[in-house]
Structure formats: structure tokens, C-alpha cells
Design a protein around this motif. Structure first.
Motif, mmCIF file in Angstrom:
data_model
loop_
_atom_site.group_PDB
_atom_site.id
_atom_site.type_symbol
_atom_site.label_atom_id
_atom_site.label_comp_id
_atom_site.label_asym_id
_atom_site.label_seq_id
_atom_site.Cartn_x
_atom_site.Cartn_y
_atom_site.Cartn_z
ATOM 1 N N PHE A 123 3.174 24.284 54.151
ATOM 2 C CA PHE A 123 2.372 25.505 54.144
ATOM 3 C C PHE A 123 1.124 25.327 53.279
ATOM 4 O O PHE A 123 0.076 25.918 53.560
ATOM 5 C CB PHE A 123 3.219 26.686 53.659
ATOM 6 C CG PHE A 123 2.617 28.041 53.961
ATOM 7 C CD1 PHE A 123 2.000 28.294 55.168
ATOM 8 C CD2 PHE A 123 2.682 29.067 53.032
ATOM 9 C CE1 PHE A 123 1.440 29.541 55.450
ATOM 10 C CE2 PHE A 123 2.133 30.314 53.290
ATOM 11 C CZ PHE A 123 1.510 30.548 54.512
ATOM 12 N N ALA A 152 -1.324 23.708 55.607
ATOM 13 C CA ALA A 152 -1.887 24.666 56.558
ATOM 14 C C ALA A 152 -2.910 25.572 55.883
ATOM 15 O O ALA A 152 -3.992 25.836 56.427
ATOM 16 C CB ALA A 152 -0.771 25.495 57.184
ATOM 17 N N VAL A 153 -2.593 26.066 54.693
ATOM 18 C CA VAL A 153 -3.530 26.921 53.960
ATOM 19 C C VAL A 153 -4.793 26.137 53.603
ATOM 20 O O VAL A 153 -5.913 26.661 53.714
ATOM 21 C CB VAL A 153 -2.858 27.495 52.699
ATOM 22 C CG1 VAL A 153 -3.885 28.155 51.782
ATOM 23 C CG2 VAL A 153 -1.779 28.513 53.091
ATOM 24 N N TYR A 187 -7.014 26.018 56.613
ATOM 25 C CA TYR A 187 -7.710 27.287 56.853
ATOM 26 C C TYR A 187 -8.813 27.534 55.836
ATOM 27 O O TYR A 187 -9.828 28.191 56.133
ATOM 28 C CB TYR A 187 -6.704 28.441 56.893
ATOM 29 C CG TYR A 187 -6.213 28.711 58.286
ATOM 30 C CD1 TYR A 187 -6.679 29.781 59.036
ATOM 31 C CD2 TYR A 187 -5.298 27.847 58.884
ATOM 32 C CE1 TYR A 187 -6.246 30.013 60.325
ATOM 33 C CE2 TYR A 187 -4.853 28.060 60.188
ATOM 34 C CZ TYR A 187 -5.335 29.147 60.904
ATOM 35 O OH TYR A 187 -4.913 29.361 62.199
ATOM 36 N N GLN A 203 -4.523 22.739 65.449
ATOM 37 C CA GLN A 203 -3.522 23.801 65.479
ATOM 38 C C GLN A 203 -2.219 23.328 66.117
ATOM 39 O O GLN A 203 -1.125 23.771 65.731
ATOM 40 C CB GLN A 203 -4.069 25.009 66.224
ATOM 41 C CG GLN A 203 -3.300 26.291 65.985
ATOM 42 C CD GLN A 203 -4.080 27.498 66.458
ATOM 43 O OE1 GLN A 203 -4.203 27.727 67.649
ATOM 44 N NE2 GLN A 203 -4.623 28.263 65.519
ATOM 45 N N LEU A 248 -0.332 21.761 63.279
ATOM 46 C CA LEU A 248 0.164 22.722 62.303
ATOM 47 C C LEU A 248 1.308 23.570 62.852
ATOM 48 O O LEU A 248 2.087 24.141 62.076
ATOM 49 C CB LEU A 248 -0.971 23.632 61.828
ATOM 50 C CG LEU A 248 -2.143 22.949 61.116
ATOM 51 C CD1 LEU A 248 -3.210 23.982 60.755
ATOM 52 C CD2 LEU A 248 -1.680 22.198 59.869
ATOM 53 N N SER A 249 1.409 23.679 64.171
ATOM 54 C CA SER A 249 2.453 24.521 64.779
ATOM 55 C C SER A 249 3.588 23.710 65.388
ATOM 56 O O SER A 249 4.421 24.253 66.108
ATOM 57 C CB SER A 249 1.839 25.436 65.846
ATOM 58 O OG SER A 249 1.244 24.666 66.875
ATOM 59 N N ASP A 300 -7.414 35.554 58.706
ATOM 60 C CA ASP A 300 -6.924 34.179 58.556
ATOM 61 C C ASP A 300 -5.409 34.165 58.380
ATOM 62 O O ASP A 300 -4.703 33.353 58.990
ATOM 63 C CB ASP A 300 -7.579 33.507 57.340
ATOM 64 C CG ASP A 300 -9.072 33.317 57.492
ATOM 65 O OD1 ASP A 300 -9.537 33.125 58.631
ATOM 66 O OD2 ASP A 300 -9.778 33.371 56.466
ATOM 67 N N GLU A 349 -3.609 34.836 61.601
ATOM 68 C CA GLU A 349 -3.589 33.651 62.465
ATOM 69 C C GLU A 349 -2.577 32.630 61.974
ATOM 70 O O GLU A 349 -1.849 32.017 62.768
ATOM 71 C CB GLU A 349 -4.989 33.026 62.522
ATOM 72 C CG GLU A 349 -5.982 33.786 63.362
ATOM 73 C CD GLU A 349 -5.632 33.730 64.843
ATOM 74 O OE1 GLU A 349 -5.227 32.650 65.318
ATOM 75 O OE2 GLU A 349 -5.737 34.765 65.513
ATOM 76 N N LEU A 350 -2.501 32.450 60.661
ATOM 77 C CA LEU A 350 -1.551 31.499 60.084
ATOM 78 C C LEU A 350 -0.112 31.848 60.445
ATOM 79 O O LEU A 350 0.716 30.958 60.666
ATOM 80 C CB LEU A 350 -1.696 31.468 58.564
ATOM 81 C CG LEU A 350 -2.631 30.433 57.938
ATOM 82 C CD1 LEU A 350 -2.863 30.759 56.470
ATOM 83 C CD2 LEU A 350 -2.054 29.032 58.085
ATOM 84 N N GLN A 374 2.334 28.229 61.356
ATOM 85 C CA GLN A 374 1.562 27.053 60.977
ATOM 86 C C GLN A 374 1.966 26.685 59.542
ATOM 87 O O GLN A 374 1.562 27.337 58.585
ATOM 88 C CB GLN A 374 0.059 27.321 61.082
ATOM 89 C CG GLN A 374 -0.375 27.540 62.536
ATOM 90 C CD GLN A 374 -1.852 27.829 62.678
ATOM 91 O OE1 GLN A 374 -2.680 26.932 62.635
ATOM 92 N NE2 GLN A 374 -2.176 29.096 62.859
#
Length: 429
Positions: free
Chosen positions: A99, A102-103, A106, A151, A154-155, A345, A348-349, A364
Motif C-alpha cells: 500500500f 501504491a500511495v 499516486y 494500474q 497495482l491491482s 485519489d 480511486e485507490l 491497489q
């Protein structure tokens, strides 16, 4: 950690709670719906009972509306020298690292350096990764370049071969691309993971292997996604992932959170824990102990559980305290502006993307639960590496964050968050 495997083990451990307490039914003593919530002795009783049965050695903490309302330490930081755990003990958090990746991605998007919908090929150095030209993610025996995006990584929907766990048989074509077989596949020297490799070395393996599925069509838990994502974070920003972690920590006032993929092998970190394995008899390689006689704790995993620390990297190479992690969840999920992110944001995460079944989705870098009838938390993750298991969970948005960290492996952490959440309530029928 595989979510399916973890859930099966959690169900087994729930059965242990019933056996330990011989409860025909369970009663809710308190809950988190009230602002004056104060956990009763039920949670402590369960934690200590599990500790005495050698089923839990770790820390538990509950944060509600930004305040710690429950904290428990049970067991030893160092069993050889009888050093007790504290709330400042530094655990390897395993896949909870994802995480942070992912952050970080972003934050780069918010800075205008990339878009998570960009193709991976747009944000790598092909020459550095051993490619003769632009990265062309292909299915095996295909010449068509697939549109693999950041993406998708991340997913967990990239279609990349699961080369780390390598669940393939030698008869399957994917087997030759498993990490332990890379030397023969790539025609190079033996590649032995130490944890000191740059992310480019791991990403090189990923981009020089074919896909086993089209991107954005199926979800498979795969650490290689986050090796490549971590490489992109470093390549695009020009700074190390460790520096990204420091920047996030400074912004959120996290005082004991670091990235060390060697898990302490490259230097000493204050309060960093060794990990242990609870040895029972009988013991099978791929299942938790069936509650036989406790033998001893060991720093060596049982057969079938060996794991190279070198595969951690940006898939699981961070360390933190339980206090830092409950505040990490609370602040990033309720105050994204502290990291320069917007509510959009964050939305979306956290959108459910990779479907793992049973209402459980990979967003994500984190799991989300979309089954309103489930006892599982809304947002959660279990990080497992070596003998460490670190479970993070939120209920009712992010108002309540519960964490259970364990340094002696027995797959108890995930179920314990549910026990603490209901304050001793049994959730089995």
C-alpha cells in the motif's frame, strides 16, 4: 501472503477459540459503535490464552477516531534472552509494504510525473532491464504487445507469471520462468537473492518473461507486480523507495517506519525483532499445526515454509511498529491531503478491481471487502514474511483501525483482529 490460503487458516483458528473457551454461544461485551467504547477484559483474556497456548506472540492495538483505545503486548521480543515485547517493537510488515508503493505511485501522479493508466513501457529504462527495444508485454508464443498499465500492476491484474511462489509443475511452460529457474531461462549466471539487489535486477526478470494472461482480465496475487511497480516509482522520481517511505513518514509523523529489504541484514535497527516459528507435533508442510503438542519455538521454519528474504523488496521489505501502522491507516484513509492527495485519489485507490471471490477484491496495494454480510473488515491486509504476520483492518470506514502483529508464526493475526473488534465475541455459528 495468499488471501485464499490465509482465509482458510483463519477459519481453522476460529474453531480453536470455540474449543479453548468451550462456549456454546458468545456474548458481545462492548462494541465500537459508541464513542465511549472501552474494551473489556474479554479481548485480553483471549490474547493471553492464545499466548499461553503458544498460538500468539505479538502486539494488538485499536485506534478509534484518532485515539488509541486499546493496546496489548503478549510474549517476548527475544525469547533467548527473555526480552518482552513493547509497543515500540519493530516488526517486518511484509505485504503491508504494497500500500505504501501504491500511495507513492499516486503521489507521483499528483505531481504530474505519470498517470497510473499509463503503459508500463512508458516508464522504464528498457536498456537497463536488458531489453533490445521498447517493452512489449506478450502472451507466450505471441507477437502482439498487450496494453499492460501501471494500474494493472497495482491491482494484481497484470497477467504476469507468478514466478515467486511458483505453484507450477515442471511440466507447465510457466515453470521455466520461476525465479529459481531464471539462470537457465535467461542463459546467464546463477541469480541468488540476498536482499541487496537493486529493484532493476528484479524488474529485469519480470519484463523478460512472457505473460500468462491478458492484462486486466484476471486477478492473481503476485509479488512481481510490486517489484516492477517499485522500480517505476524509483525510476520516475529519481529517488529510492526508502526515501519515499521517509517522506511519507515525515508527512504523517510516523517515527518508526523504514524500508530495509534485507530485513536487518544490512544494518541494525533499534527494537527490530527476530522472527520465530512455533513448532507443534504433528506438523505438515502446508498447513498450520493441527493443535498437537507444543514442542518449542525456533528461528528456522518448518519444511515447506522456507522463504528467501530477498524476494521481499517493494513487495514486502518494510518494517514498522504497530503504533505507526494504525496511524498510517487512519491518516491516509481519512486525511489524504497530508500526503498531497485528494479525496478523489483515495477513492480511486480503494475501488475494488481484482476479484478474489467471496466479496473480496484487490484495490491497489490493499484488499477491500464488498460483501455486506461478511464478518471481514472493509479494508484490510495481512503481511507475512518469515515468522512475521501483521494484520491491519478497518471497520466503519477508517474511524476504527485494528492491528495485530505477531513475530512467532501461527497464522493467528488475522482472526485476532476480528476477536478484538467484537471484544471477545465468537463469530462462528
Amino acid at each position: 501472503v495468499s488471501v485464499d490460503r490465509d482465509c482458510r487458516r483463519l477459519v481453522m483458528l476460529w474453531a480453536v477459540f470455540v474449543v479453548l473457551f468451550a462456549l456454546p454461544h458468545c456474548t458481545v461485551h462492548a462494541n465500537f459503535e459508541h464513542d465511549n467504547y472501552s474494551p473489556s477484559s474479554a479481548s485480553d483474556k483471549i490474547i493471553n490464552t492464545l499466548k499461553d497456548a503458544h498460538l500468539f506472540n505479538g502486539n494488538t492495538m485499536v485506534l478509534k477516531n484518532g485515539k488509541i483505545v486499546f493496546s496489548s503486548t503478549a510474549g517476548m521480543a527475544d525469547m533467548e534472552f527473555s526480552v518482552p515485547l513493547t509497543a515500540d517493537s519493530l516488526f517486518s510488515i511484509g505485504s503491508n509494504t504494497k500500500f505504501f508503493v501504491a500511495v507513492s505511485m499516486y503521489r507521483l501522479q499528483r505531481s504530474g510525473l505519470l498517470k497510473v493508466t499509463d503503459l508500463v513501457a512508458d516508464h522504464i529504462d528498457s536498456a537497463e532491464l536488458g531489453l533490445k527495444g521498447r517493452y512489449c508485454p506478450r502472451l507466450v508464443n505471441s507477437t502482439t504487445c498487450e496494453p499492460l498499465t501501471i494500474q494493472d500492476l497495482l491491482s494484481m491484474q497484470s497477467g504476469l507469471i507468478e514466478s515467486v511462489a511458483c505453484t507450477y509443475t515442471p511440466m507447465q511452460w510457466q515453470y521455466q520462468y520461476c525465479f529459481q529457474n531464471w539462470n537457465t531461462t535467461m542463459g546467464g549466471a546463477s541469480f541468488v537473492l540476498t536482499g541487496n539487489e537493486p529493484l532493476s535486477a528484479l524488474a529485469k526478470h519480470v519484463v523478460n518473461s512472457p505473460l500468462e494472461a491478458k492484462p486486466n482480465t484476471t486477478a492473481v496475487y503476485n509479488n512481481a507486480n510490486f517489484w516492477l511497480a517499485g522500480y517505476i516509482v524509483e525510476y520516475v522520481s529519481g529517488i529510492s523507495f526508502a526515501e519515499h517511505v521517509r517522506n511519507i513518514s515525515d508527512a504523517l509523523n510516523l517515527t518508526n517506519t523504514i524500508y530495509d529489504p534485507t530485513l536487518g541484514g544490512s544494518g541494525f535497527h533499534k527494537n527490530m525483532l527476530p522472527s520465530y516459528w512455533a513448532q507443534f507435533t504433528p506438523q505438515t508442510p502446508n498447513s498450520p499445526p493441527p493443535f498437537g503438542k507444543f514442542l518449542h519455538y525456533s528461528t528456522k521454519p518448518p519444511s515447506g515454509w522456507e522463504q528467501s528474504n530477498g524476494v521481499a523488496a517493494t513487495g514486502g521489505g518494510m518494517q514498522s511498529t504497530i503504533r505507526d501502522m494504525v496511524y498510517w491507516y487512519y491518516k491516509v484513509l481519512t486525511q489524504p491531503e497530508l500526503l498531497g492527495l485528494t479525496a478523489g485519489d483515495l477513492h480511486e485507490l480503494l475501488l475494488p478491481r481484482g476479484n478474489f471471490g467471496g466479496g473480496q477484491y484487490y484495490a491497489q496495494g490493499i484488499f477491500v471487502n464488498k460483501d455486506p454480510t461478511s464478518v471481514n473488515p472493509g479494508i484490510y491486509y495481512t503481511g507475512g514474511i518469515g515468522g512475521f504476520l501483521t494484520h491491519m483492518a478497518t471497520w466503519k470506514g477508517a474511524d476504527t483501525v485494528i492491528a495485530t502483529f505477531q513475530s512467532a508464526h501461527f497464522n493467528c493475526a488475522g482472526c485476532l483482529t476480528k476477536v478484538v473488534h467484537t471484544n471477545g465475541t465468537c463469530l462462528l455459528p
